[in-house]
Design a protein around this motif. Structure first.
Motif, PDB file in Angstrom:
ATOM      1  N   LEU A   1       0.826  -1.203   0.000  1.00 14.07           N
ATOM      2  CA  LEU A   1       0.000   0.000   0.000  1.00 14.07           C
ATOM      3  C   LEU A   1       0.865   1.260   0.000  1.00 14.07           C
ATOM      4  O   LEU A   1       0.605   2.217  -0.741  1.00 14.07           O
ATOM      5  CB  LEU A   1      -0.920  -0.019   1.229  1.00 14.07           C
ATOM      6  CG  LEU A   1      -1.852   1.176   1.437  1.00 14.07           C
ATOM      7  CD1 LEU A   1      -2.778   1.367   0.242  1.00 14.07           C
ATOM      8  CD2 LEU A   1      -2.669   0.994   2.720  1.00 14.07           C
TER       9      LEU A   1
ATOM     10  N   ARG B   1       0.851   4.012  -3.164  1.00 18.35           N
ATOM     11  CA  ARG B   1       0.509   5.419  -2.910  1.00 18.35           C
ATOM     12  C   ARG B   1       1.515   6.380  -3.540  1.00 18.35           C
ATOM     13  O   ARG B   1       1.208   7.549  -3.780  1.00 18.35           O
ATOM     14  CB  ARG B   1       0.426   5.664  -1.402  1.00 18.35           C
ATOM     15  CG  ARG B   1      -0.877   5.184  -0.785  1.00 18.35           C
ATOM     16  CD  ARG B   1      -0.869   5.341   0.720  1.00 18.35           C
ATOM     17  NE  ARG B   1      -2.189   5.085   1.292  1.00 18.35           N
ATOM     18  CZ  ARG B   1      -2.398   4.726   2.548  1.00 18.35           C
ATOM     19  NH1 ARG B   1      -1.370   4.571   3.383  1.00 18.35           N
ATOM     20  NH2 ARG B   1      -3.627   4.518   2.991  1.00 18.35           N
ATOM     21  N   LYS B   2       2.725   5.894  -3.813  1.00 20.27           N
ATOM     22  CA  LYS B   2       3.775   6.753  -4.366  1.00 20.27           C
ATOM     23  C   LYS B   2       3.898   6.656  -5.880  1.00 20.27           C
ATOM     24  O   LYS B   2       4.737   7.323  -6.479  1.00 20.27           O
ATOM     25  CB  LYS B   2       5.116   6.387  -3.716  1.00 20.27           C
ATOM     26  CG  LYS B   2       5.171   6.682  -2.223  1.00 20.27           C
ATOM     27  CD  LYS B   2       6.493   6.223  -1.629  1.00 20.27           C
ATOM     28  CE  LYS B   2       6.532   6.477  -0.122  1.00 20.27           C
ATOM     29  NZ  LYS B   2       7.775   5.951   0.479  1.00 20.27           N
TER      30      LYS B   2
ATOM     31  N   SER C   1       2.715   7.663  -9.047  1.00 20.94           N
ATOM     32  CA  SER C   1       1.891   8.627  -9.776  1.00 20.94           C
ATOM     33  C   SER C   1       1.742   8.198 -11.233  1.00 20.94           C
ATOM     34  O   SER C   1       2.678   7.686 -11.841  1.00 20.94           O
ATOM     35  CB  SER C   1       2.532  10.010  -9.705  1.00 20.94           C
ATOM     36  OG  SER C   1       1.744  10.951 -10.377  1.00 20.94           O
TER      37      SER C   1
ATOM     38  N   PRO D   1      -1.846   8.611  -7.588  1.00 22.74           N
ATOM     39  CA  PRO D   1      -1.864   7.146  -7.518  1.00 22.74           C
ATOM     40  C   PRO D   1      -3.215   6.571  -7.931  1.00 22.74           C
ATOM     41  O   PRO D   1      -4.186   7.308  -8.143  1.00 22.74           O
ATOM     42  CB  PRO D   1      -1.578   6.866  -6.043  1.00 22.74           C
ATOM     43  CG  PRO D   1      -2.133   8.066  -5.326  1.00 22.74           C
ATOM     44  CD  PRO D   1      -1.893   9.226  -6.251  1.00 22.74           C
TER      45      PRO D   1
ATOM     46  N   HIS E   1      -6.335   5.327  -7.028  1.00 24.42           N
ATOM     47  CA  HIS E   1      -7.159   5.367  -5.814  1.00 24.42           C
ATOM     48  C   HIS E   1      -8.106   4.164  -5.708  1.00 24.42           C
ATOM     49  O   HIS E   1      -8.446   3.743  -4.604  1.00 24.42           O
ATOM     50  CB  HIS E   1      -7.936   6.680  -5.752  1.00 24.42           C
ATOM     51  CG  HIS E   1      -7.060   7.875  -5.530  1.00 24.42           C
ATOM     52  ND1 HIS E   1      -6.413   8.099  -4.329  1.00 24.42           N
ATOM     53  CD2 HIS E   1      -6.701   8.897  -6.364  1.00 24.42           C
ATOM     54  CE1 HIS E   1      -5.694   9.219  -4.424  1.00 24.42           C
ATOM     55  NE2 HIS E   1      -5.855   9.718  -5.650  1.00 24.42           N
TER      56      HIS E   1
ATOM     57  N   ILE F   1      -5.986   1.452  -4.255  1.00 19.84           N
ATOM     58  CA  ILE F   1      -5.723   1.770  -2.841  1.00 19.84           C
ATOM     59  C   ILE F   1      -6.954   1.470  -1.987  1.00 19.84           C
ATOM     60  O   ILE F   1      -6.842   0.912  -0.886  1.00 19.84           O
ATOM     61  CB  ILE F   1      -5.300   3.252  -2.710  1.00 19.84           C
ATOM     62  CG1 ILE F   1      -3.895   3.438  -3.298  1.00 19.84           C
ATOM     63  CG2 ILE F   1      -5.350   3.719  -1.256  1.00 19.84           C
ATOM     64  CD1 ILE F   1      -3.461   4.882  -3.436  1.00 19.84           C
TER      65      ILE F   1
ATOM     66  N   GLU G   1      -6.952  -1.114   1.158  1.00 17.64           N
ATOM     67  CA  GLU G   1      -7.339  -0.671   2.502  1.00 17.64           C
ATOM     68  C   GLU G   1      -8.456  -1.546   3.071  1.00 17.64           C
ATOM     69  O   GLU G   1      -8.416  -1.927   4.252  1.00 17.64           O
ATOM     70  CB  GLU G   1      -7.779   0.801   2.458  1.00 17.64           C
ATOM     71  CG  GLU G   1      -6.627   1.769   2.230  1.00 17.64           C
ATOM     72  CD  GLU G   1      -7.094   3.204   2.059  1.00 17.64           C
ATOM     73  OE1 GLU G   1      -6.270   4.117   2.285  1.00 17.64           O
ATOM     74  OE2 GLU G   1      -8.269   3.434   1.695  1.00 17.64           O
TER      75      GLU G   1
END
Length: 386
Positions: free
Chosen positions: A291, A295-296, A298, A364, A366, A369, A373
């Motif tokens: 995760l 998130r990093k 792009s 990122p 989403h 993600i 999560e």
């Protein structure tokens, strides 16, 4: 071999007879065994571009890319089909065309060369010599349930047969096809328990037709992809009480409610006797590490990619004399848990070689993600006994 051009038929040593990958639990493309530690799949330029420009931080979460190989279709006098990987066009000396067995419309009491398959399946329970396969029974029984499979995971065989049919109807034997060579991420496991999760809230690529786009959107809306950002695409889990594998496929996963998803996740971590609670923490830690990496990233969108969660269904007991070291994966990992991203045919990112002008995406992914999560939350709730 990384980045290598396809080998010409005249180069190298003996050809490699490709076998169906018996641990394929999801997807629709046939995965094939090249050697003990390597699998291969048809090359898609977008996926190759991803592997060739893979961010360093993501490498521990993806299979190692090993290069490209040329493959051709071979038909014997009986019409049975095999797939042969070049360098050499001829069949390896002394090799019998065992892969041709998988093309027959009905496999019944077929004598399989078990040594070949047992070498790639130390568990020895995944395959039998009396294979019986009917396509309509691959998915579920008359009551709509998917029973325990006593011999093998049928999904890979189903995909392989369809793949051979497509290839034989569209191409002649002399055509060379390019295949990606990738690390077999389950080769170190004796009884590989595998969960294939389709990640994200969107599954269609930027290049999808309006018809395909509508079809994928509907699948997401009618499954946990929309509500959780993740859905089950396939599963096999070793049942220590019976010595067999329990298998589920993508059609089962599409029908699940969020609570059904949670219960199936629990089932994946159950060996038939008890919940493998010791696996929960290492899985969650690895998912959290992934995760942080996602998130990093792009501009990346991992549309239609999958996430594999893997562990060994029967842990090796520590020997009394301690002469046999416990096998390790990444770092100190006593539970032999692994998490890997796979299937990048529809992954898009800025600077992709296969698509120099991709649809611009900022930040990122989403949807991915969101799925990670929720997956972490559900696993944490199982760990707390909820």
């Amino acid at each position: 071999m990384v980045g290598q051009s396809p080998l010409s038929p005249a180069e190298g040593s003996a050809a490699v007879l490709l076998q169906p990958f018996v641990h394929q639990v999801g997807g629709h493309t046939s995965m094939l065994t090249y050697d003990e530690h390597t699998i291969c799949k048809p090359l898609v330029s977008q996926e190759l571009s991803f592997y060739e420009s893979l961010p360093l931080a993501m490498r521990q979460f993806t299979p190692q890319y090993k290069g490209i190989v040329s493959v051709h279709l071979k038909k014997d006098s009986l019409g049975n089909l095999t797939l042969i990987a070049s360098p050499s066009l001829g069949q390896p000396e002394g090799t019998e065309p065992t892969a041709s067995l998988w093309h027959k419309c009905k496999w019944s009491h077929t004598q399989v060369h078990t040594k070949t398959f047992k070498d790639s399946c130390p568990g020895k329970m995944l395959l039998r010599t009396d294979l019986q396969c009917h396509t309509d029974s691959l998915l579920e029984d008359a009551n709509g349930k998917q029973a325990e499979r006593k011999s093998y995971n049928p999904w890979g065989l189903h995909c392989h047969r369809q793949h051979l049919n497509r290839m034989s109807s569209k191409h002649n034997e002399n055509k060379l096809h390019q295949f990606l060579l990738l690390e077999n991420v389950v080769s170190k496991y004796s009884y590989p328990c595998i969960l294939d999760l389709k990640m994200g809230t969107r599954q269609h690529g930027d290049d999808a037709s309006e018809e395909k786009k509508a079809r994928h959107i509907k699948k997401c809306e009618q499954s946990t992809s929309a509500s959780l950002g993740v859905r089950i695409c396939g599963m096999q889990v070793y049942q220590a009480d019976s010595g067999h594998f329990l298998c589920k496929d993508k059609y089962y996963g599409r029908k699940l409610s969020p609570e059904g998803f949670r219960q199936t996740l629990r089932q994946f971590l159950c060996d038939g006797n008890q919940l493998r609670t010791e696996l929960l923490e290492p899985i969650v830690l690895r998912l959290k590490a992934l995760l942080a990496v996602i998130r990093k990233q792009s501009s990346y969108r991992f549309y239609s990619s999958s996430l594999l969660i893997i562990y060994d269904g029967q842990e090796r007991k520590e020997s009394a004399d301690h002469h046999l070291p416990f096998p390790k994966t990444h770092g100190m990992n006593p539970s032999r848990v692994d998490v890997r991203m796979i299937d990048f045919a529809h992954t898009t990112f800025k600077g992709s070689k296969s698509n120099p002008n991709p649809t611009p995406h900022d930040g990122p992914d989403h949807g991915y993600i969101f799925g990670l999560e929720n997956l972490i939350k559900i696993l944490q709730s199982l760990s707390e006994g909820k």
